[in-house]
Write a protein that holds these residues in place. Structure first.
Motif, mmCIF file in Angstrom:
data_model
loop_
_atom_site.group_PDB
_atom_site.id
_atom_site.type_symbol
_atom_site.label_atom_id
_atom_site.label_comp_id
_atom_site.label_asym_id
_atom_site.label_seq_id
_atom_site.Cartn_x
_atom_site.Cartn_y
_atom_site.Cartn_z
ATOM 1 N N CYS A 110 1.907 -5.419 -1.341
ATOM 2 C CA CYS A 110 2.181 -4.142 -2.013
ATOM 3 C C CYS A 110 3.201 -3.326 -1.220
ATOM 4 C CB CYS A 110 0.886 -3.351 -2.176
ATOM 5 S SG CYS A 110 -0.291 -4.067 -3.354
ATOM 6 N N GLY A 111 3.075 -3.339 0.101
ATOM 7 C CA GLY A 111 4.003 -2.587 0.933
ATOM 8 C C GLY A 111 5.428 -3.101 0.820
ATOM 9 N N LEU A 112 5.600 -4.424 0.800
ATOM 10 C CA LEU A 112 6.941 -5.000 0.722
ATOM 11 C C LEU A 112 7.593 -4.749 -0.635
ATOM 12 C CD1 LEU A 112 6.367 -8.404 2.565
ATOM 13 C CD2 LEU A 112 7.662 -6.435 3.398
ATOM 14 N N VAL A 113 6.828 -4.902 -1.702
ATOM 15 C CA VAL A 113 7.380 -4.662 -3.036
ATOM 16 C C VAL A 113 7.791 -3.198 -3.185
ATOM 17 C CG1 VAL A 113 6.850 -4.605 -5.497
ATOM 18 C CG2 VAL A 113 6.151 -6.574 -4.133
ATOM 19 N N GLY A 114 6.924 -2.299 -2.733
ATOM 20 C CA GLY A 114 7.258 -0.881 -2.808
ATOM 21 C C GLY A 114 8.491 -0.538 -1.987
ATOM 22 N N LEU A 122 6.839 5.131 3.614
ATOM 23 C CA LEU A 122 5.443 5.127 3.181
ATOM 24 C C LEU A 122 4.988 3.712 2.833
ATOM 25 C CD1 LEU A 122 3.058 7.065 2.562
ATOM 26 C CD2 LEU A 122 3.854 7.097 0.191
ATOM 27 N N CYS A 123 5.864 2.953 2.206
ATOM 28 C CA CYS A 123 5.536 1.570 1.838
ATOM 29 C C CYS A 123 5.636 0.627 3.035
ATOM 30 C CB CYS A 123 6.459 1.099 0.720
ATOM 31 S SG CYS A 123 6.366 2.072 -0.793
ATOM 32 N N CYS A 173 13.386 -9.513 0.787
ATOM 33 C CA CYS A 173 13.067 -10.662 -0.073
ATOM 34 C C CYS A 173 12.607 -11.865 0.747
ATOM 35 C CB CYS A 173 14.289 -11.030 -0.914
ATOM 36 S SG CYS A 173 14.699 -9.819 -2.201
ATOM 37 N N VAL A 174 13.199 -12.056 1.919
ATOM 38 C CA VAL A 174 12.766 -13.142 2.807
ATOM 39 C C VAL A 174 11.325 -12.904 3.260
ATOM 40 C CG1 VAL A 174 13.150 -14.246 5.049
ATOM 41 C CG2 VAL A 174 15.095 -13.675 3.583
ATOM 42 N N LEU A 218 5.436 -14.270 2.770
ATOM 43 C CA LEU A 218 4.094 -13.853 2.362
ATOM 44 C C LEU A 218 3.568 -14.736 1.239
ATOM 45 C CD1 LEU A 218 1.912 -11.644 2.796
ATOM 46 C CD2 LEU A 218 2.979 -10.395 0.914
ATOM 47 N N TYR A 219 4.440 -15.109 0.317
ATOM 48 C CA TYR A 219 4.052 -15.989 -0.788
ATOM 49 C C TYR A 219 3.601 -17.343 -0.250
ATOM 50 C CZ TYR A 219 4.375 -18.423 -5.288
ATOM 51 O OH TYR A 219 4.091 -19.159 -6.411
#
Length: 386
Positions: free
Chosen positions: A276-280, A304-305, A368-369, A374-375
């Protein structure tokens, strides 16, 4: 010293870490102007600090296992004082580079020693304590732009501003020089430290993905921290005071995110929180860089993210290992240091060639890396730990 006092000492160390490490952002325009450096040279100047950081994380990880995390923090204070004094003694640019490297040694030692000390002292609620530890880094970081802007207004040279920060390292030196060494709780097994075991534990498939994740994430955070002030001044034509206020806001967001996140990260799970932090972060950076000028506020708000990512990854790694924790942390933070070196440096190179907006957009690639790593970790969650 009691557990509470040692914990307070670790928190203070991270406050010092945040303050001195993030002097580079608000001081970058001053360094470029007074030393007459290009963006590439400016990126290389701060690259020296992360070269020292990388060396420190490798060596002090071993030192933490063999001696103690507290002695690592004592060494950190000595390195910070030595490097800062050197910045004020030498005038030529080639001589300033090794001084920045020595400061980097001190910062890397705090990274390993502070996190290791918290893990040593707190066997439960580690993610909460590590996020609180990182919160103190955020407090130091958010004060830097405000203090620096005031000192620049008083016409202090950038080297003198570093010298003002040396008093913080002096307090850290006094605290950890005072504590007795007999309190060391080793993080290596009784039979001693074993290089082959460290390599085997530290370079599993899962750990390698953690290293890529932390490297790419740190490149994002420190890339923004290092170049935000210069970007706002040159692209959005903001004043020194306003641009430093934005940088301070970035660190406020990081501090608040870690403070609040420390209370719920254990409930939601480490990897989902990091995701969630990375996407934000990516969404905020895209909006701040390519939206209308008023959306530039999204750049500091991205903190914040970002806030929850680093301490939560550290907690996730600590939960996988019962021994040689200092050495594993050393490897993990070494890759973080590599990311810290690559982020600002690559941004400087790209900015020279294509402009600051394109240069700062490199952070999107690093983000993105990190998501890719994480994926991959999601599918390795069943791999047995130590």
């Amino acid at each position: 010293m009691t557990t509470k006092l040692l914990t307070a000492g670790a928190f203070l160390a991270f406050f010092v870490f945040g303050f001195i490490d993030n002097l580079k952002g608000p001081l970058l325009p001053e360094v470029l102007r007074t030393e007459r450096l290009s963006y590439s040279q400016g990126g290389t100047f701060f690259l020296a600090a992360y070269a020292g950081f990388i060396v420190a994380t490798l060596l002090t990880g071993i030192m933490a296992d063999v001696v103690s995390n507290r002695r690592v923090l004592l060494l950190a204070a000595v390195c910070l004082l030595t490097g800062i004094v050197g910045l004020n003694l030498f005038q030529s640019f080639p001589m300033l580079i090794p001084c920045m490297a020595v400061i980097g040694l001190g910062l890397g030692a705090i990274e390993v020693g502070g996190n290791g000390l918290i893990v040593e002292l707190h066997s439960t609620r580690r993610a909460q304590y590590l996020n609180l530890l990182a919160t103190f880094h955020g407090v130091g970081s958010l004060l830097v732009p405000l203090v620096t802007a005031g000192l620049i207004a008083r016409h202090l040279a950038w080297q003198q501003i570093y010298l003002c920060a040396a008093s913080l390292a002096g307090v850290l030196l006094l605290i950890f020089a005072w504590q007795p060494s007999r309190q060391h709780v080793p993080t290596s097994p009784p039979e001693g430290w074993d290089w082959e075991v460290v390599l085997r534990l530290g370079f599993t498939r899962r750990m390698c993905w953690f290293y890529l994740l932390i490297c790419a994430y740190v490149a994002v955070e420190l890339g923004v921290a290092a170049w935000l002030v210069e970007y706002l001044q040159q692209v959005h034509h903001m004043s020194v005071t306003t641009s430093n206020f934005y940088l301070s806001g970035f660190f406020v967001m990081i501090m608040l995110g870690r403070l609040v996140g420390s209370w719920w990260v254990e409930r939601l799970g480490y990897l989902p929180v990091v995701g969630c932090g990375l996407v934000g972060t990516l969404l905020f950076l895209i909006g701040g860089l390519y939206g209308p000028p008023s959306w530039s506020l999204l750049l500091p708000a991205s903190g914040l993210c970002m806030s929850i990512v680093f301490p939560t990854v550290t907690a996730a790694v600590s939960g996988l290992h019962r021994a040689h924790v200092g050495s594993i942390f050393g490897i993990l933070f070494t890759f973080g240091g590599i990311g810290g070196a690559l982020g600002p440096w690559v941004i400087g190179l790209v900015s020279d060639a294509y402009g600051l907006q394109t240069g700062l957009s490199v952070t999107l690639v690093f983000g993105c890396v990190a998501l890719l790593a994480l994926y991959a970790l999601k599918f390795l969650s069943n791999e047995p730990s130590e």
